[in-house]
Design a protein around this motif. Structure first.
Motif, PDB file in Angstrom:
ATOM      1  N   GLU A  39       0.816  -1.213   0.000  1.00 48.22           N
ATOM      2  CA  GLU A  39       0.000   0.000   0.000  1.00 48.22           C
ATOM      3  C   GLU A  39       0.854   1.269   0.000  1.00 48.22           C
ATOM      4  O   GLU A  39       0.356   2.361  -0.319  1.00 48.22           O
ATOM      5  CB  GLU A  39      -0.938   0.006   1.214  1.00 48.22           C
ATOM      6  CG  GLU A  39      -0.268   0.159   2.562  1.00 48.22           C
ATOM      7  CD  GLU A  39       0.254  -1.151   3.149  1.00 48.22           C
ATOM      8  OE1 GLU A  39       0.703  -1.135   4.311  1.00 48.22           O
ATOM      9  OE2 GLU A  39       0.202  -2.184   2.437  1.00 48.22           O
ATOM     10  N   LEU A  40       2.147   1.140   0.326  1.00 47.19           N
ATOM     11  CA  LEU A  40       3.042   2.293   0.301  1.00 47.19           C
ATOM     12  C   LEU A  40       3.626   2.552  -1.086  1.00 47.19           C
ATOM     13  O   LEU A  40       4.252   3.590  -1.305  1.00 47.19           O
ATOM     14  CB  LEU A  40       4.186   2.104   1.300  1.00 47.19           C
ATOM     15  CG  LEU A  40       3.801   2.004   2.778  1.00 47.19           C
ATOM     16  CD1 LEU A  40       5.052   1.865   3.632  1.00 47.19           C
ATOM     17  CD2 LEU A  40       2.976   3.205   3.217  1.00 47.19           C
ATOM     18  N   ALA A  41       3.442   1.614  -1.994  1.00 53.65           N
ATOM     19  CA  ALA A  41       3.980   1.780  -3.345  1.00 53.65           C
ATOM     20  C   ALA A  41       3.215   2.864  -4.091  1.00 53.65           C
ATOM     21  O   ALA A  41       1.980   2.884  -4.084  1.00 53.65           O
ATOM     22  CB  ALA A  41       3.898   0.461  -4.108  1.00 53.65           C
ATOM     23  N   GLU A  42       3.948   3.756  -4.714  1.00 50.38           N
ATOM     24  CA  GLU A  42       3.334   4.733  -5.611  1.00 50.38           C
ATOM     25  C   GLU A  42       3.217   4.052  -6.971  1.00 50.38           C
ATOM     26  O   GLU A  42       4.165   4.029  -7.755  1.00 50.38           O
ATOM     27  CB  GLU A  42       4.176   5.999  -5.682  1.00 50.38           C
ATOM     28  CG  GLU A  42       4.253   6.742  -4.349  1.00 50.38           C
ATOM     29  CD  GLU A  42       5.021   8.040  -4.453  1.00 50.38           C
ATOM     30  OE1 GLU A  42       5.393   8.421  -5.586  1.00 50.38           O
ATOM     31  OE2 GLU A  42       5.245   8.668  -3.409  1.00 50.38           O
ATOM     32  N   ALA A  43       2.052   3.479  -7.216  1.00 45.93           N
ATOM     33  CA  ALA A  43       1.911   2.596  -8.367  1.00 45.93           C
ATOM     34  C   ALA A  43       0.552   2.760  -9.021  1.00 45.93           C
ATOM     35  O   ALA A  43      -0.444   3.079  -8.362  1.00 45.93           O
ATOM     36  CB  ALA A  43       2.099   1.140  -7.931  1.00 45.93           C
ATOM     37  N   ASP A  44       0.543   2.505 -10.312  1.00 43.42           N
ATOM     38  CA  ASP A  44      -0.688   2.469 -11.100  1.00 43.42           C
ATOM     39  C   ASP A  44      -0.730   1.107 -11.779  1.00 43.42           C
ATOM     40  O   ASP A  44       0.061   0.834 -12.687  1.00 43.42           O
ATOM     41  CB  ASP A  44      -0.688   3.598 -12.128  1.00 43.42           C
ATOM     42  CG  ASP A  44      -1.936   3.583 -13.008  1.00 43.42           C
ATOM     43  OD1 ASP A  44      -2.934   2.942 -12.621  1.00 43.42           O
ATOM     44  OD2 ASP A  44      -1.903   4.205 -14.091  1.00 43.42           O
ATOM     45  N   LEU A  45      -1.619   0.235 -11.312  1.00 43.74           N
ATOM     46  CA  LEU A  45      -1.737  -1.122 -11.839  1.00 43.74           C
ATOM     47  C   LEU A  45      -3.106  -1.285 -12.479  1.00 43.74           C
ATOM     48  O   LEU A  45      -4.129  -1.062 -11.831  1.00 43.74           O
ATOM     49  CB  LEU A  45      -1.559  -2.149 -10.720  1.00 43.74           C
ATOM     50  CG  LEU A  45      -1.751  -3.626 -11.091  1.00 43.74           C
ATOM     51  CD1 LEU A  45      -0.744  -4.063 -12.146  1.00 43.74           C
ATOM     52  CD2 LEU A  45      -1.639  -4.503  -9.841  1.00 43.74           C
ATOM     53  N   THR A  46      -3.117  -1.673 -13.742  1.00 43.38           N
ATOM     54  CA  THR A  46      -4.376  -1.907 -14.442  1.00 43.38           C
ATOM     55  C   THR A  46      -4.427  -3.347 -14.933  1.00 43.38           C
ATOM     56  O   THR A  46      -3.406  -3.942 -15.285  1.00 43.38           O
ATOM     57  CB  THR A  46      -4.537  -0.954 -15.647  1.00 43.38           C
ATOM     58  OG1 THR A  46      -3.426  -1.122 -16.544  1.00 43.38           O
ATOM     59  CG2 THR A  46      -4.582   0.492 -15.185  1.00 43.38           C
ATOM     60  N   GLY A  47      -5.630  -3.918 -14.933  1.00 45.45           N
ATOM     61  CA  GLY A  47      -5.836  -5.269 -15.443  1.00 45.45           C
ATOM     62  C   GLY A  47      -5.669  -6.370 -14.425  1.00 45.45           C
ATOM     63  O   GLY A  47      -6.130  -7.494 -14.643  1.00 45.45           O
ATOM     64  N   LEU A  48      -5.000  -6.089 -13.319  1.00 51.21           N
ATOM     65  CA  LEU A  48      -4.736  -7.079 -12.277  1.00 51.21           C
ATOM     66  C   LEU A  48      -4.870  -6.412 -10.916  1.00 51.21           C
ATOM     67  O   LEU A  48      -4.999  -5.191 -10.818  1.00 51.21           O
ATOM     68  CB  LEU A  48      -3.317  -7.659 -12.421  1.00 51.21           C
ATOM     69  CG  LEU A  48      -2.974  -8.395 -13.715  1.00 51.21           C
ATOM     70  CD1 LEU A  48      -1.471  -8.625 -13.796  1.00 51.21           C
ATOM     71  CD2 LEU A  48      -3.718  -9.724 -13.800  1.00 51.21           C
TER      72      LEU A  48
END
Length: 204
Positions: free
Chosen positions: A186-195
């Motif tokens: 939850e600390l990751a600055e991330a954009d994940l799409t599809g999964l």
């Protein structure tokens, strides 16, 4: 690919041991992301796991077995635990079985850095080798094919390199390892799409 594993392990040794040697003893009691383990406990686990793999004295590496190894070292002086880790790095780097634990040792180094407030947790020296090993592991673990675009401009594929991508992840190196190793993703600055992040998890 033994060379890349040994190189990663020795890079981690050269980066982590100086940190441990200059850290005040009381800081080794700080909690880590590894449930119920302090910094000292993670060091003990790393030393034991490396030694077991290098010498062939294996167990099932279950949580219970790992905890027993750590518990056996709690009465030891801190200096002895660090010395055991240093020796284990040498044994591990020379072992043909080092591929089994090298990446995990590097990730645990991130656990230690994070707990001590050191910079570059999960993106420390050796990261290029860590990424190369991670890509290979993602194929072995049959991770859903995912195109990863890192903020430093690099791109890589997790999972089958020939399959159509099921997901796209945009993040930095530390964010990638937080997600795949379940280190406070939850600390990751991330954009994940599809999964969803749990589908990319490769450490249990």
């Amino acid at each position: 690919m033994t060379d890349v594993y040994s190189r990663l392990l020795l890079t981690e040794r050269d980066a982590l041991l100086p940190i441990l040697r200059r850290t005040p003893e009381e800081a080794f009691d700080r909690p880590t992301v590894c449930d119920l383990w302090s910094v000292r406990d993670v060091i003990a686990h790393c030393a034991t796991a490396l030694t077991r793999v290098a010498t062939g004295d294996l167990h099932d590496f279950s949580p219970e077995a790992n905890e027993a190894d750590v518990d056996a070292r709690r009465p030891l002086p801190l200096a002895d635990v660090i010395a055991e880790l240093e020796k284990a790095y040498e044994l591990g780097a020379a072992s043909p079985e080092i591929h089994r634990v090298a990446l995990g040792e590097w990730v645990h180094g991130g656990d230690i850095r994070e707990a001590l407030g050191e910079p570059d947790a999960y993106s420390s020296a050796g990261v290029d080798d860590a990424l190369a090993i991670l890509v290979q592991r993602s194929v072995t673990r049959e991770v859903p094919p995912t195109d990863v675009h890192l903020t430093d401009g690099r791109s890589l594929r997790l999972g089958d390199p020939d399959a159509s991508a099921e997901g796209v992840l945009k993040t930095d190196v530390a964010g990638l390892f937080r997600i795949v190793a379940n280190r406070r993703p939850e600390l990751a600055e991330a954009d994940l799409t599809g999964l969803v992040p749990s589908e990319l998890r490769m450490f249990f």
